[in-house]
Write an enzyme that holds these catalytic residues in place. Structure first.
Site, short mmCIF file in Angstrom:
data_model
loop_
_atom_site.label_atom_id
_atom_site.label_comp_id
_atom_site.label_asym_id
_atom_site.label_seq_id
_atom_site.Cartn_x
_atom_site.Cartn_y
_atom_site.Cartn_z
N SER A 69 28.10 35.08 49.92
CA SER A 69 29.49 35.09 50.36
C SER A 69 29.94 36.51 50.68
O SER A 69 29.52 37.47 50.03
CB SER A 69 30.39 34.49 49.28
OG SER A 69 31.74 34.49 49.68
N CYS A 125 37.54 29.66 40.75
CA CYS A 125 37.51 28.31 41.31
C CYS A 125 37.79 27.23 40.26
O CYS A 125 37.91 26.06 40.60
CB CYS A 125 36.15 28.06 41.96
SG CYS A 125 35.87 29.10 43.40
#
Length: 378
Positions: A198, A317
């Site tokens: 990422s 998250c």
């Protein structure tokens, strides 16, 4: 504000910002278009694939850009299961994986008939190779084990795992979002069939990520069918630029962060603060998982924030969920103890002076709440 949540996200570095701006202005054509503006963008996209592949010692044909780590994880697993072509229905993983994978494995179990084995880990968060080997059966088609955990920083022995799985012909995926540009990733020598990475974890733009799918799996057509659309060429170029810069400085930066981390640990011990720091045999130096004087993690986080220090209570998250961290439960912490966890994650702007300030604030929080009688013993 002292920012200590780099494992959640990072600010874009100046060079990546410059690249993003320049590419946005000069390479604005759709890379799928056949006119000159499109072919120029496509050429830059191919160059980005080549440069990114070099950083993980893979082949450019295996690079596919995505919107970030979560999409990369799900798309990688979905692609590997497609490549397995229903040769079995058994997947091996751990409870410490990113929520994107845990949720997807739950879906595969409840809606698609897959059997999921969750490997136990030791108290430092590392899987046992013997237990992995014992869990493999004739129906095993995929093993998914992250390179390093985002909450406690535990690093898994990917090369040893990869060798075992390669010898048995089992596909191997690893979530490398937290380790890309922090630890060397060798997709060939680790026998990795796919990895996910990422951009916003390494000072690149948000909304960009990538997966590497080994070219021998012949998944290019499959990926193009399930992920059509216009590529974010400026974001991708900025991502690759940040990746190159961070990889170039990787060893030096990890050594610097190791010194700062050790300084923090030493100060906590020297002052005899009632703080438990999670230590692993192999661990990312930028992640410090701890419990402050048995206080609830949310309360500790708010107290640090009130003092101008940004920390977190775990993976961004999963923050906001009422359930305790699956990672902490996996390493043997009780649900009550797991809810008392906070994470400090260091980055390029973190200094020794800042961490001295963190220790001072930590001591002040403990002393203040001892006077108020707000601590709990577990």
């Amino acid at each position: 504000m002292i920012y200590l949540d780099y494992a959640a996200t990072t600010p874009m570095n100046e060079h990546a910002l410059q690249v993003y701006t320049e590419v946005s202005q000069r390479f604005f054509g759709n890379s799928n278009s056949l006119h000159d503006a499109g072919t120029t963008s496509k050429a830059l996209l191919e160059q980005c694939k080549e440069e990114l592949a070099k950083l993980i010692h893979g082949q450019s044909r295996g690079i596919f850009f995505t919107s970030g780590g979560s999409e990369s994880n799900v798309l990688a697993v979905k692609s590997l299961l497609h490549a397995a072509n229903a040769k079995g229905n058994h997947i091996i993983t751990t409870r410490m994986e990113h929520s994107s994978l845990i949720n997807y494995f739950d879906y595969l179990k409840t809606d698609c008939g897959y059997e999921i084995t969750y490997l136990p880990v030791d108290q430092t968060g590392v899987v046992n190779i013997h237990q992995l080997n014992e869990s493999i059966c004739d129906e095993t088609v995929l093993v998914s084990i992250q390179h390093a955990n985002s909450e406690i920083g535990a690093v898994q022995p990917l090369e040893e795992i990869g060798q075992l799985l390669h010898n048995k012909g089992i596909l191997f995926h690893s979530d490398c979002v937290q380790t890309f540009c922090k630890l060397p990733i060798q997709v060939e020598s680790f026998y990795l069939d796919s990895v996910s990475i990422s951009s916003h974890k390494i000072y690149g733009p948000k909304g960009v990520g990538a997966i590497y799918l080994h070219p021998s799996l012949n998944l290019s057509k499959y990926i193009s069918n399930i992920r059509p659309g216009t590529m974010d060429v400026p974001g991708i170029a900025a991502f690759v630029s940040a990746s190159q810069q961070e990889t170039h400085n990787m060893e030096q930066e990890q050594q610097r962060l190791s010194r700062i981390r050790q300084q923090f640990v030493d100060q906590i011990k020297k002052r005899r603060l009632n703080v438990e720091i999670i230590q692993c045999n192999q661990q990312l130096p930028n992640i410090i998982g701890l419990f402050v004087n048995n206080m609830q993690g949310d309360y500790s986080m708010l107290e640090f924030n009130r003092n101008g220090i940004a920390v977190s209570t775990g993976s961004a998250c999963t923050v906001g969920q009422q359930e305790p961290s699956k990672t902490l439960l996996a390493i043997g912490k009780s649900p009550e103890r797991a809810k008392q966890f906070i994470r400090l994650s260091l980055g390029k702007q973190t200094t020794s002076e800042q961490m001295d300030r963190v220790v001072n604030v930590c001591e002040s929080i403990i002393q203040s709440n001892q006077k108020k009688g707000l601590t709990t013993n577990v």
